[in-house]
Structure formats: C-alpha cells, structure tokens
Scaffold this motif. Sequence first.
Motif, mmCIF file in Angstrom:
data_model
loop_
_atom_site.group_PDB
_atom_site.id
_atom_site.type_symbol
_atom_site.label_atom_id
_atom_site.label_comp_id
_atom_site.label_asym_id
_atom_site.label_seq_id
_atom_site.Cartn_x
_atom_site.Cartn_y
_atom_site.Cartn_z
ATOM 1 N N ARG A 53 29.871 30.894 -33.482
ATOM 2 C CA ARG A 53 31.215 31.452 -33.634
ATOM 3 C C ARG A 53 32.101 30.495 -34.412
ATOM 4 N NH1 ARG A 53 32.806 33.087 -27.545
ATOM 5 N NH2 ARG A 53 30.645 33.387 -26.980
ATOM 6 N N PHE A 151 43.683 31.450 -29.206
ATOM 7 C CA PHE A 151 43.465 30.753 -27.937
ATOM 8 C C PHE A 151 43.417 31.690 -26.733
ATOM 9 C CE2 PHE A 151 45.701 27.093 -30.264
ATOM 10 C CZ PHE A 151 44.513 26.773 -30.912
ATOM 11 N N SER A 152 43.799 32.960 -26.931
ATOM 12 C CA SER A 152 43.648 33.903 -25.819
ATOM 13 C C SER A 152 42.248 34.520 -25.838
ATOM 14 C CB SER A 152 44.712 34.996 -25.887
ATOM 15 O OG SER A 152 44.591 35.727 -27.089
ATOM 16 N N ARG A 153 41.430 34.050 -26.766
ATOM 17 C CA ARG A 153 40.024 34.496 -26.824
ATOM 18 C C ARG A 153 39.125 33.316 -26.461
ATOM 19 N NH1 ARG A 153 42.971 37.872 -29.751
ATOM 20 N NH2 ARG A 153 42.361 40.034 -29.556
ATOM 21 N N PRO A 154 37.849 33.567 -26.226
ATOM 22 C CA PRO A 154 36.996 32.459 -25.762
ATOM 23 C C PRO A 154 36.723 31.431 -26.854
ATOM 24 C CG PRO A 154 35.721 34.475 -25.977
ATOM 25 C CD PRO A 154 37.131 34.851 -26.220
ATOM 26 N N LEU A 155 37.764 30.746 -27.262
ATOM 27 C CA LEU A 155 37.650 29.723 -28.303
ATOM 28 C C LEU A 155 38.421 28.492 -27.843
ATOM 29 C CD1 LEU A 155 36.902 29.190 -31.426
ATOM 30 C CD2 LEU A 155 39.315 29.681 -31.828
ATOM 31 N N ARG A 157 40.417 25.006 -28.149
ATOM 32 C CA ARG A 157 41.385 24.550 -29.150
ATOM 33 C C ARG A 157 40.740 23.539 -30.085
ATOM 34 N NH1 ARG A 157 46.802 24.576 -25.317
ATOM 35 N NH2 ARG A 157 46.317 26.626 -24.482
ATOM 36 N N LEU A 329 52.782 28.893 -28.763
ATOM 37 C CA LEU A 329 52.055 30.160 -28.655
ATOM 38 C C LEU A 329 53.040 31.307 -28.724
ATOM 39 C CD1 LEU A 329 49.546 29.270 -25.801
ATOM 40 C CD2 LEU A 329 49.132 29.300 -28.251
ATOM 41 N N LEU B 53 45.200 34.135 -18.233
ATOM 42 C CA LEU B 53 44.346 33.892 -19.402
ATOM 43 C C LEU B 53 43.857 32.449 -19.477
ATOM 44 C CD1 LEU B 53 46.348 35.853 -22.090
ATOM 45 C CD2 LEU B 53 43.912 36.136 -21.689
ATOM 46 N N LEU B 55 45.742 30.065 -20.429
ATOM 47 C CA LEU B 55 46.446 29.400 -21.523
ATOM 48 C C LEU B 55 47.379 28.321 -20.986
ATOM 49 C CD1 LEU B 55 47.453 32.471 -23.717
ATOM 50 C CD2 LEU B 55 45.790 30.712 -24.267
ATOM 51 N N LEU B 75 37.022 30.090 -20.523
ATOM 52 C CA LEU B 75 36.258 30.675 -21.638
ATOM 53 C C LEU B 75 35.457 31.895 -21.182
ATOM 54 C CD1 LEU B 75 34.962 27.682 -23.797
ATOM 55 C CD2 LEU B 75 37.004 29.074 -24.075
ATOM 56 N N ARG B 78 37.999 34.729 -20.550
ATOM 57 C CA ARG B 78 38.607 35.301 -21.768
ATOM 58 C C ARG B 78 37.626 36.201 -22.517
ATOM 59 N NH1 ARG B 78 40.648 29.964 -24.045
ATOM 60 N NH2 ARG B 78 42.060 29.304 -22.402
ATOM 61 N N ALA B 79 36.339 35.949 -22.336
ATOM 62 C CA ALA B 79 35.353 36.830 -22.982
ATOM 63 C C ALA B 79 35.376 38.223 -22.362
ATOM 64 C CB ALA B 79 33.959 36.216 -22.866
ATOM 65 N N TYR B 83 43.642 40.888 -24.546
ATOM 66 C CA TYR B 83 45.052 40.541 -24.386
ATOM 67 C C TYR B 83 45.841 41.035 -25.588
ATOM 68 C CZ TYR B 83 49.232 37.587 -24.103
ATOM 69 O OH TYR B 83 50.518 37.127 -24.063
ATOM 70 N N CYS B 107 35.373 36.743 -30.036
ATOM 71 C CA CYS B 107 34.891 37.051 -28.686
ATOM 72 C C CYS B 107 33.365 37.023 -28.612
ATOM 73 C CB CYS B 107 35.409 38.404 -28.228
ATOM 74 S SG CYS B 107 37.173 38.394 -27.958
ATOM 75 N N PRO B 156 36.475 44.767 -23.135
ATOM 76 C CA PRO B 156 36.818 43.911 -21.987
ATOM 77 C C PRO B 156 36.762 44.659 -20.658
ATOM 78 C CG PRO B 156 38.799 44.619 -23.102
ATOM 79 C CD PRO B 156 37.659 45.167 -23.907
#
Lengths: 334, 325
Positions: A53, A151-155, A157, A329, B53, B55, B75, B78-79, B83, B107, B156
């Motif tokens: 990814r 950052f709200s996805r599985p990534l 920072r 954000l 989330l 965050l 992680l 969030r998968a 959002y 994702c 999701p």
Amino acid sequence: MRTLPATPPPAPIPAASPQQPGTQGISGGQPKAFLRPGGFSLYQGEAVPQQQRVRRLALIFLLDHVRGWWVRVQMAGFLLPAIGFAIYVLVRANLPSAALTVPKAERMAHILQNLRWSFSIDLGFLLLFAASRLAPLITRDANAGALLLYFSRPLQRDHYLVARLAATGTLAFALLAVPQTLLLLVQMGVFGLDIGSSAGSALGIWLYLLLGTLLSSAFAAAAVALSALAAGVLVRAPSTVPLVYGGGILASLVASWVTQAAWGRDSLGRALDLHNALGGLQRLMAESSQWAQYPDFAWHIDLLGSGLWLALGAASTAILLKYLKNPPLGRGRA
Amino acid sequence: MAQDSPIATASQVSRTFDEVQALRGLDLAIPKGIVGVLGPNGAGKSTLFRLLLGLDQADQGDIVVLGHRMPDDALQVRAKIGYMPEDDSLFPGLDGLQQVVLAAQLCGLARVDALSRAHQVLDLVGLTDARYRLAAGYSLGMRQRLRLAMAVVHGPELLLLDEPTAGLDPDGRAQMLALIQEIAGHGVSILLSTHVLSDVEAICQYIVLISRGQLGFAGDMARFRAGSNGHTWRIGVLAQADRLVEALREQGIAAQLDRSDVLVEADVDQATLVWQAIAKADVAIHHFGPLEEDMGSAFVRHLRLDDPLRRQGQDAVAAALGEAP
C-alpha cells in the motif's frame, strides 16, 4: 395548574425527486431516492499488505507530481544544461583545427568541468522547482483536509511521510541524475577509452564517474526533498511556502557573499551557500580521484558544506516527524 | 433498536484540549443499526468520532470499537470503518474516480478491485457521468456524495458520518438519507452525527445525545420523544373533548385540550382514574398513549435536563411567572 406542552405537527420529510429513466427506486420507508442499478454491496476481497500500500501511495504521489503540461515543460528544462554541454563537447571534438580541440592531458579536467557546471545549474533549477512544486505538498494536503482522509484510513503517519519522501526524492533524483548521466554518456562516446593510461583504467574512470554522479544525485535529491517538505510544514498557507524555502536558500547565498566580502573568498563563508554546498557533494563524490589536484581548502569547504546539508536533513526529518505527531486534521486547519 | 453486543463502547472517557474539556467521563454503548449522535456545537461529537477512529487518544477511560481497543488497534479498526468527515475534505488535484480509487487503495484494496469498486459506488451515489471530472469542480451535493462513496468503497462494517447532509438542498438531503438507508440495509452499522433533527427522525433507530462532553441521553426514538416527565398521555377524542377535560379535573388529574385531543398528566397507577373519567364523560376515544414530543422539543428538553445551569435558569423564569417549577 401546570401548563402542558402543546404538540406541533411533525416536521415534513422532504419529497424525493421524480424517478429518472434508467434508474430505479429503492424500497423501504421514507425518504426515497432513486439510485442507479446495482445498489450497494459489501466487499469480500483480500486486503494487500501494508508495504504494498505504501509503495502504491508513493507511486500515486509520483504520478501526481508529473501531472500537467507546465510541470512537464519545467522538467524538460532540466535537460537543457546537459544538452548544451553535450553540444559543446561534440562541437569541440569535431573541430577541424587541432588547436581548438581538447588536448589529451586536459580531457579529464574538461569532462569534470562539464559535469560540474551541468550539475550545478540543474541544482539551481531543482532548488527553484522544490520551492515552487515540492515544498507546498504537505501543507496543500493539510489545507484540503486530505491529511484527515489519509489518517482516518489504515495508514500510519510515518508511512505517509515515507511515501511522500519516496515520491519527492525519486523525482528530484531523476531530474538530477538523468541529464548528468546523458552528458556523461555523450562524453564517454566522444572520448572513449582515450582518457586514461590504459583502456582498463579509462573504463574504471568512466564507471567511477557514473557511480559518483548517481550517488551525488541521490544524496542531493534526498537532501532537497527532506528540506523542502520540512520548510513547507513551517507555514500555514501553501502560497507562502515557496517564499520560505526560496528565501532560505537566497538568504544562505547572501550570507555567503557577505562573509566572503568581509573575510575573503577563501573563507568558511563559502560553505554557507546552500546551493554551492550541494554542488560540493558532487565534487566530493564524482571528483574524488582528482582531489590531489585541488587545493586542500576547497576540499574542506565541500566537506563542511556537505556536513551542513546532512545536519539540515536531520533537522528536517525531526521537523516532519514532530509535525505528523499532531497534524492539522480537517480542511483549512493547516 | 439496540441489538446484540454494542459495536462500540466508551467507559469513563475524558479528553481535554488545553483548557477545554471536550469529553468528561463519557459512558456509552453504541448498538448496531443507524444511530443518531446529537448535541449542540462543541458538545464533543467530533471528538468522540476521532477517538473512535484512533485519530486522538483519550486522557483517561477505555474505548472499544468492533471488539478492538483504541487506539492500540487503530489500523485494524480503521480497515473496518468508513469515515465521512464534516469538513469539505478531498484529495487535491484528483478527479472523482481517482479520489475513490485512492481511498480504496489506502484501505488495502488491490488496484483492480479498487477500480471496480470505485465505479460501483460512484454509480450508487449517482456520480457516473461526473467521475472523470476534477472533484474540486463538483457542487456541494456532489462532493458530499463523493465523500460518501469514498467512505464505503472498501465495504466497512461501521460507517461514521459527520454532518453528511450539511448544506444540501431538500432533494439532495433526501437522496443522501436514502443512500444511508440503502447502505445500512446491507448490515453496515452507521453512526450519524448531525444537527438536522428531521434527518435523525427519518432514518435513525437509536439516539445518543451528548452535551457538554457527557451523555445526555441514549435510547431509542420512542424513549427520546416520550413526554417531558414520562407521565404525559395523549387521548384522542372523537367529539366533546372538553367534557373529558372537565371529568379528569374532577378526578384531580391535570388535563388540557390540544386541538381535538386531550393531554393528561398522570402516573401509571392513576390509569384507573383516567378510564373512570372517560366513562363518566361518556366520550368515544380513538387513541390513548404516551405523548410523543416533536424532535426539537425533545432535543431541547434533554439538553435542559442535562444542564443544571440552564434548568436553574428555566426554573427561575417559571418562578418569576408565578408557575410551579
């Protein structure tokens, strides 16, 4: 007696738009809307590994850099110095008068000088390109609210930073290395193996120059990418980022001139010029076989300048990591 | 409609930003289905979403989402979460299709899958014809639908929607709500934060109200809209409702006319007295049930119950007017 509350009529639910041809309504209660055929379905596929990814994201960032004809024109401009020097080399090699051609004893210096100047001009272009195109990238993401989307996805920072740096660094490397390699190949074609004491040593010199050119391009690209991105996150508005980065480079140049004016050309002030210091990387790596011919002082200045860029790179990394620990954000929150 | 185990829980969660306490000891269990998250500006709704989330990190307390502790397993969670932020956030410089493809790839979808899913969800939200246009040039309604497509492209389990209908015209709002219902119909739980009470009324089964960083109310729609003290009833009378009001008052029960209906304030154990009054008044009724307030009144009342200062203020006004508080 306590007054009881009166009950107003319930709020009307907005009416749906009339059904369009080729669309279908969804069943169920209010409100209704008309959706295209197919509807929603859950995804059942496999997720690709995190590393893949990040690589994909870096590629997307890289492709984003080269989008648009004006950027491509700018990038093509990086080839101009190398093309110019290549023409110069070809013309001089094919002059009818032997007096104007480059004597064998001076060929090495001639080759190195062409490379040095071409590299130096492209470095200037790269710093301008970095100030205008690369430095605002993270701030632009922050202002558009894209950091929140990433950052709200599985990534992680850090992965975002790695992808950004990889894309920016790769582009900067290509912009530096491709023209220099082309110029080197032209010079190799013109002078062949007639530059060393033997064919073997000549081949060794060419390989050494190629390696030095690629390495110095890689180091310079990494340093410029890091410093540009870090300078970008120091300000809020993307439009002011080029001023900050370009201003920083210009300030170093002025500081170098002032220092040299005060204490003479052979002073440490020469190392303050960040553009010249980056060129020092190339001289150290591609011309190290010729060090014996250079004054010791120039070598020290190049070393000092390279050290300055290393420190700048480390500071830039720290700034970027700190920024991403608590990034802005949301749109317009940079 | 609370079903099964909750999809997310918060236990004694507090979060402070500088001097501002956004959440203070919030206890919450969010059930499956479409859940409306209500609260005035600054109540802590967006902070709650960011904590869900991963965050942001709570100063204290525990948050569990889809069985994972946050933010430790952010992680993984969030998968499984989609959002849609409140802000007008988009990836800069990309067209509609590229936006959704990038969201899918982030994702973890492979490029081919991401492309196929992106086309599918863009069809779903009605952006088929605009998919190759720069997203920055979309109208607000199109950008909202695009962000919804980006949120659901990876399929999701839980969808967090922060003000999804903000700024939309009535037609756009109706379409957005229908999309949300369509998605929820496939078993996706949805947390919908909004100020538009009619949206909540239209599609939500469960309501969470946050006020001043604390839980003001959590329960289903009927409970949310139940009368001011839970003891107010509405009696639908076919004719001569004033006779019923008189008979109820003779029994010592507070009653008043509300158009052709009668509103009665009585405890459950006074039900016999109410039926006796109906018999005595000799009127025909077509409805007898707890009073349901409109959403706006219920919202304000739940905020008032949660807010001691506001309640004191209301009581002071009532006393000044010579009414019992």
